[in-house]
Design a protein around this motif. Sequence first.
Motif, PDB file in Angstrom:
ATOM      1  N   UNK A 262       0.841  -1.202   0.000  1.00  0.00           N
ATOM      2  CA  UNK A 262       0.000   0.000   0.000  1.00  0.00           C
ATOM      3  C   UNK A 262       0.874   1.250   0.000  1.00  0.00           C
ATOM      4  N   UNK A 263       1.949   1.207   0.751  1.00  0.00           N
ATOM      5  CA  UNK A 263       2.835   2.368   0.899  1.00  0.00           C
ATOM      6  C   UNK A 263       3.427   2.813  -0.430  1.00  0.00           C
ATOM      7  N   UNK A 264       3.710   1.870  -1.322  1.00  0.00           N
ATOM      8  CA  UNK A 264       4.371   2.193  -2.582  1.00  0.00           C
ATOM      9  C   UNK A 264       3.378   2.662  -3.654  1.00  0.00           C
ATOM     10  N   UNK A 265       2.075   2.607  -3.393  1.00  0.00           N
ATOM     11  CA  UNK A 265       1.085   2.971  -4.404  1.00  0.00           C
ATOM     12  C   UNK A 265       1.246   4.392  -4.951  1.00  0.00           C
ATOM     13  N   UNK A 266       1.529   5.413  -4.113  1.00  0.00           N
ATOM     14  CA  UNK A 266       1.712   6.751  -4.694  1.00  0.00           C
ATOM     15  C   UNK A 266       2.829   6.806  -5.732  1.00  0.00           C
ATOM     16  N   UNK A 267       3.954   6.142  -5.464  1.00  0.00           N
ATOM     17  CA  UNK A 267       5.048   6.127  -6.441  1.00  0.00           C
ATOM     18  C   UNK A 267       4.625   5.429  -7.731  1.00  0.00           C
ATOM     19  N   UNK A 268       3.920   4.300  -7.605  1.00  0.00           N
ATOM     20  CA  UNK A 268       3.464   3.572  -8.790  1.00  0.00           C
ATOM     21  C   UNK A 268       2.450   4.404  -9.569  1.00  0.00           C
ATOM     22  N   UNK A 269       1.573   5.108  -8.857  1.00  0.00           N
ATOM     23  CA  UNK A 269       0.591   5.966  -9.527  1.00  0.00           C
ATOM     24  C   UNK A 269       1.278   7.089 -10.296  1.00  0.00           C
ATOM     25  N   UNK A 270       2.324   7.658  -9.709  1.00  0.00           N
ATOM     26  CA  UNK A 270       3.073   8.715 -10.393  1.00  0.00           C
ATOM     27  C   UNK A 270       3.757   8.173 -11.647  1.00  0.00           C
ATOM     28  N   UNK A 271       4.293   6.964 -11.568  1.00  0.00           N
ATOM     29  CA  UNK A 271       4.911   6.341 -12.750  1.00  0.00           C
ATOM     30  C   UNK A 271       3.873   6.147 -13.849  1.00  0.00           C
ATOM     31  N   UNK A 272       2.678   5.702 -13.478  1.00  0.00           N
ATOM     32  CA  UNK A 272       1.608   5.521 -14.459  1.00  0.00           C
ATOM     33  C   UNK A 272       1.178   6.855 -15.059  1.00  0.00           C
ATOM     34  N   UNK A 273       1.104   7.901 -14.228  1.00  0.00           N
ATOM     35  CA  UNK A 273       0.738   9.228 -14.724  1.00  0.00           C
ATOM     36  C   UNK A 273       1.762   9.736 -15.731  1.00  0.00           C
ATOM     37  N   UNK A 274       3.033   9.482 -15.462  1.00  0.00           N
ATOM     38  CA  UNK A 274       4.093   9.898 -16.395  1.00  0.00           C
ATOM     39  C   UNK A 274       3.905   9.246 -17.755  1.00  0.00           C
ATOM     40  N   UNK A 275       3.608   7.956 -17.780  1.00  0.00           N
ATOM     41  CA  UNK A 275       3.384   7.269 -19.049  1.00  0.00           C
ATOM     42  C   UNK A 275       2.154   7.838 -19.744  1.00  0.00           C
ATOM     43  N   UNK A 276       1.134   8.180 -18.961  1.00  0.00           N
ATOM     44  CA  UNK A 276      -0.083   8.737 -19.540  1.00  0.00           C
ATOM     45  C   UNK A 276       0.171  10.063 -20.227  1.00  0.00           C
ATOM     46  N   UNK A 277       0.909  10.974 -19.582  1.00  0.00           N
ATOM     47  CA  UNK A 277       1.120  12.272 -20.232  1.00  0.00           C
ATOM     48  C   UNK A 277       2.089  12.174 -21.409  1.00  0.00           C
ATOM     49  N   UNK A 278       2.912  11.141 -21.421  1.00  0.00           N
ATOM     50  CA  UNK A 278       3.779  10.925 -22.586  1.00  0.00           C
ATOM     51  C   UNK A 278       3.025  10.269 -23.735  1.00  0.00           C
ATOM     52  N   UNK A 279       1.817   9.761 -23.450  1.00  0.00           N
ATOM     53  CA  UNK A 279       1.008   9.074 -24.466  1.00  0.00           C
ATOM     54  C   UNK A 279      -0.365   9.736 -24.633  1.00  0.00           C
ATOM     55  N   UNK A 280      -0.373  11.067 -24.531  1.00  0.00           N
ATOM     56  CA  UNK A 280      -1.542  11.884 -24.878  1.00  0.00           C
ATOM     57  C   UNK A 280      -2.793  11.538 -24.076  1.00  0.00           C
ATOM     58  N   UNK A 281      -2.601  11.220 -22.791  1.00  0.00           N
ATOM     59  CA  UNK A 281      -3.749  11.030 -21.918  1.00  0.00           C
ATOM     60  C   UNK A 281      -4.310   9.625 -21.867  1.00  0.00           C
ATOM     61  N   UNK A 282      -3.564   8.649 -22.341  1.00  0.00           N
ATOM     62  CA  UNK A 282      -4.005   7.259 -22.235  1.00  0.00           C
ATOM     63  C   UNK A 282      -4.148   6.859 -20.765  1.00  0.00           C
ATOM     64  N   UNK A 283      -5.237   6.163 -20.418  1.00  0.00           N
ATOM     65  CA  UNK A 283      -5.359   5.638 -19.063  1.00  0.00           C
ATOM     66  C   UNK A 283      -4.342   4.520 -18.889  1.00  0.00           C
ATOM     67  N   UNK A 284      -3.554   4.600 -17.816  1.00  0.00           N
ATOM     68  CA  UNK A 284      -2.499   3.617 -17.575  1.00  0.00           C
ATOM     69  C   UNK A 284      -2.770   2.905 -16.255  1.00  0.00           C
ATOM     70  N   UNK A 285      -2.888   1.596 -16.317  1.00  0.00           N
ATOM     71  CA  UNK A 285      -3.122   0.804 -15.122  1.00  0.00           C
ATOM     72  C   UNK A 285      -1.797   0.491 -14.438  1.00  0.00           C
ATOM     73  N   UNK A 286      -1.811   0.530 -13.107  1.00  0.00           N
ATOM     74  CA  UNK A 286      -0.582   0.257 -12.365  1.00  0.00           C
ATOM     75  C   UNK A 286      -0.066  -1.147 -12.664  1.00  0.00           C
ATOM     76  N   UNK A 287      -0.959  -2.073 -12.952  1.00  0.00           N
ATOM     77  CA  UNK A 287      -0.551  -3.446 -13.261  1.00  0.00           C
ATOM     78  C   UNK A 287       0.130  -3.560 -14.616  1.00  0.00           C
ATOM     79  N   UNK A 288       0.048  -2.507 -15.441  1.00  0.00           N
ATOM     80  CA  UNK A 288       0.685  -2.524 -16.755  1.00  0.00           C
ATOM     81  C   UNK A 288       2.061  -1.868 -16.759  1.00  0.00           C
TER      82      UNK A 288
END
Length: 315
Positions: A262-288
């Motif tokens: 649970x503690x690491x979720x914010x970091x993983x969410x930020x990583x997913x957000x980074x991929x999303x803004x690099x891909x024009x707003x694609x929804x990115x799942x943490x499991x991906x």
Amino acid sequence: MSFRIGLVGLCTSHPDGWIPIIRANAAAHVFDAEITAAWDSGETRPAGYARDYCAKMNIPHAVENLSDMLPLVDGVIVHTTNWDRHMEQAKMFVEAGKSVFIDKPIAGNLRDANQYLDWVKQGYRVTGGSALRYFQPAQDFLAIPESKRGRVYTAYTAVGVDDFNYGIHGYSILASIMGPGIVSAQYLGSSNQKQIMLEWKDGRTGLLTAGKSSWLPFAMTVVTDKRIVQMKADEVVYLAMIRQVMPYFTGATDTPPIPSAVLIEPELAAMAARISWLNHGQKVFLTDLREDDPGFDGTQFAAEYRRTRLAAAKK
């Protein structure tokens, strides 16, 4: 004998802020700990900084080689600005059975996040993250019976300075009120800063404004099915975290205040957000998230951090 704490990396203002709180709570017998050693990489500070810092802060041992700290401590706090070096600097202490707290952000890529999780699964005492994960107003609000406060459905916060080193506080403050279960992140657009939506597994959402700007005070708007609540941080944002983490860190309890996954979720969410803004707003799942994605560049950030500090010193 008091639990001996070593400081690894003196890059930021965090040691200055944390040391008095640790000492005051130890003096009040909230926990039994003392700060005995410090080391700095020199990545963002001048040569000899650890020696001068220890003299100023009354820390007994300034070590030149990180390995020299091993016999002097029972646990370490890794404060290093360059998050790409967190696992490298923590490794010898983890493997020696010392407690390790990795300051925010714990990791900037999935490979390092998985290393952290692997250590925890192997039974090592490792924790860390943003102090805003323990946001006191959120904890106070959640302590009110849900029948009175209502169920939290969404929350909004804004964080300035940068996308990740400081931005991680935004992801963490949302997690403090929404709880575990972030499944995806999506970049919505930009208006000076980036606008990001996080989704939880039960469909609830958190909204975050983050990115380069002036520093912004920590605050959050929370919406329940009964009310809208505005929350602001106390002046000392580190206190709740230190009081809750130290019993686990020092071995007084074997139960961490927040489970590692649970503690690491914010970091993983930020990583997913980074991929999303690099891909024009694609929804990115943490499991991906993938280990071959480079994530946030800690070395580049540390170089910028050093240049900013040098420029400020010349003014």
